[in-house]
Scaffold this motif. Structure first.
Motif, PDB file in Angstrom:
ATOM      1  N   THR A  40      -2.761 -43.609 104.047  1.00  0.00           N
ATOM      2  CA  THR A  40      -1.785 -43.245 103.016  1.00  0.00           C
ATOM      3  C   THR A  40      -1.855 -41.758 102.707  1.00  0.00           C
ATOM      4  O   THR A  40      -0.828 -41.086 102.578  1.00  0.00           O
ATOM      5  CB  THR A  40      -2.018 -44.108 101.759  1.00  0.00           C
ATOM      6  N   ASP A  63       3.369 -51.170 103.105  1.00  0.00           N
ATOM      7  CA  ASP A  63       2.083 -51.813 102.824  1.00  0.00           C
ATOM      8  C   ASP A  63       2.326 -52.846 101.731  1.00  0.00           C
ATOM      9  O   ASP A  63       2.764 -52.509 100.635  1.00  0.00           O
ATOM     10  CB  ASP A  63       1.077 -50.758 102.351  1.00  0.00           C
ATOM     11  N   ASN A  68       0.128 -47.674  96.805  1.00  0.00           N
ATOM     12  CA  ASN A  68      -0.714 -46.478  96.806  1.00  0.00           C
ATOM     13  C   ASN A  68       0.043 -45.164  96.935  1.00  0.00           C
ATOM     14  O   ASN A  68      -0.359 -44.158  96.375  1.00  0.00           O
ATOM     15  CB  ASN A  68      -1.747 -46.583  97.928  1.00  0.00           C
ATOM     16  N   ASP A 142       4.231 -46.278 106.314  1.00  0.00           N
ATOM     17  CA  ASP A 142       2.828 -46.640 106.082  1.00  0.00           C
ATOM     18  C   ASP A 142       2.760 -48.170 106.111  1.00  0.00           C
ATOM     19  O   ASP A 142       3.302 -48.836 105.241  1.00  0.00           O
ATOM     20  CB  ASP A 142       2.405 -46.097 104.705  1.00  0.00           C
TER      21      ASP A 142
HETATM   22 MG   LIG Z   1      -3.019 -47.154 102.264  1.00  0.00          MG
END
Ligand SMILES: [Mg+2]
Ligand SMILES: Nc1ncnc2c1ncn2[C@@H]1O[C@H](COP(=O)(O)OP(=O)(O)OP(=O)(O)O)[C@@H](O)[C@H]1O
Length: 293
Positions: A40, A63, A68, A142
């Motif tokens: 991340t 994700d 995050n 991500d």
């Molecule tokens: Mg992450």
């Protein structure tokens, strides 16, 4: 006709004859075998660097765990991809423009939900998300960690994939397992170009050695070629940046981590991708096909 007029009509003729390719963004997933290896932070800082260079970047958080990226960027988007799937919002409405214009989309469980929507809705969604090709040059996704099915689906559908790995032996073996799983899945279809980033290394030599070992095993057992994008050092300033919710390339632009992000960003831009597997539209089509199976 005057000379300028001649030139103009010549140019017009040229335009008519050469059919321009539809715009296609590079869809790059960021993944890892083992969790907590720096994906991340890598994604966010790379995106901000590329944005500063004038590249049109959209970051997509796929994700399914914690949000995050939002924490790192200090933002709290109200909408996610799910709202587009539900027909509540347009694509434009769910893009958060942050840090001077960089795009961010919260995936929510939207990308996985695609498996459960009707054929008709699916077509509309592919079309809607495909519009990202018009507004982005690079879409960074991500994916979260692990060799779970959904992560592998994203990875195989993309045109490029960055595998992040740390010098820890477990991280290296997990990275290899991930690479092998991608290769196994890709028997029927071409697989994405796999690029390796070593994160948290003591120095460049350590990174180079880890890459060399990984490359040798991939060549020997999987007949695969990997690319080494770079080695991010362990950097105490990165932790400070995380704590202050101000990404490292902005709060510590001259620290070792930020400098290597720049090198990696430049390397990514140097890689010529003629047809990035049909851009976001191609990615979405493959993803829905894979989820449909
Ligand atoms: Mg992450
Ligand atoms: N190069 C580095 N130097 C120092 N600390 C680092 C470095 N890279 C990552 N970290 C630390 O490791 C932690 C995990 O990083 P990050 O959240 O980016 O990992 P991740 O791979 O996205 O994790 P997850 O698999 O849970 O999504 C961060 O809180 C950060 O402080």
């Amino acid at each position: 006709m005057d000379q300028a007029g001649n030139l103009r009509s010549l140019l017009d003729l040229h335009k008519k004859n050469s059919r321009p390719l539809p715009p296609a963004a590079r869809v790059i997933t960021v993944t890892s075998g083992k969790g907590g290896v720096g994906k991340t932070n890598f994604t966010v800082n790379l995106a901000l660097y590329l944005h500063r260079k004038g590249v049109r970047v959209v970051v997509l958080d796929a994700d399914l765990g914690l949000a995050n990226i939002e924490i790192l960027l200090g933002i709290a988007p109200k909408h996610s991809l799910l709202d587009v799937l539900a027909g509540k919002n347009t694509l434009e409405e769910i893009i958060t423009h942050t840090h001077g214009g960089m795009g961010f989309i919260s995936g929510g469980s939207g990308l996985v939900e695609m498996a459960n929507i009707s054929e008709e809705m699916l077509k509309i969604t592919v079309q809607k998300l495909g519009a990202l090709d018009e507004i982005a040059d690079i879409i960074l996704i991500d994916t979260g960690a692990g060799i779970s099915n959904s992560v592998l689906k994203f990875v195989t559908a993309a045109s490029e994939c960055v595998v992040v790995c740390t010098p820890e032996p477990t991280s290296i073996t997990d990275a290899y397992s991930l690479i092998k799983a991608v290769k196994d899945r890709g028997e029927k279809e071409p697989i994405p170009q796999l690029k390796i980033v070593i994160n948290g290394a003591e120095d460049k030599d350590e990174g180079r050695n880890i890459f060399k070992n990984l490359q040798q095993v991939a060549q020997k057992f999987l007949s695969m070629e990997l690319t080494h994008l770079g080695t991010l050092p362990h950097d105490a300033n990165l932790r400070k940046a995380v704590r202050s919710q101000k990404p490292c390339v902005l709060s510590y632009p001259n620290t070792a981590f930020s400098r290597e992000i720049e090198n990696i960003g430049n390397k990514i831009l140097d890689i010529q991708v003629e047809k990035p597997r049909g851009g976001m539209k191609g990615f979405m089509k493959r993803l829905t096909k894979i989820f449909g199976n």
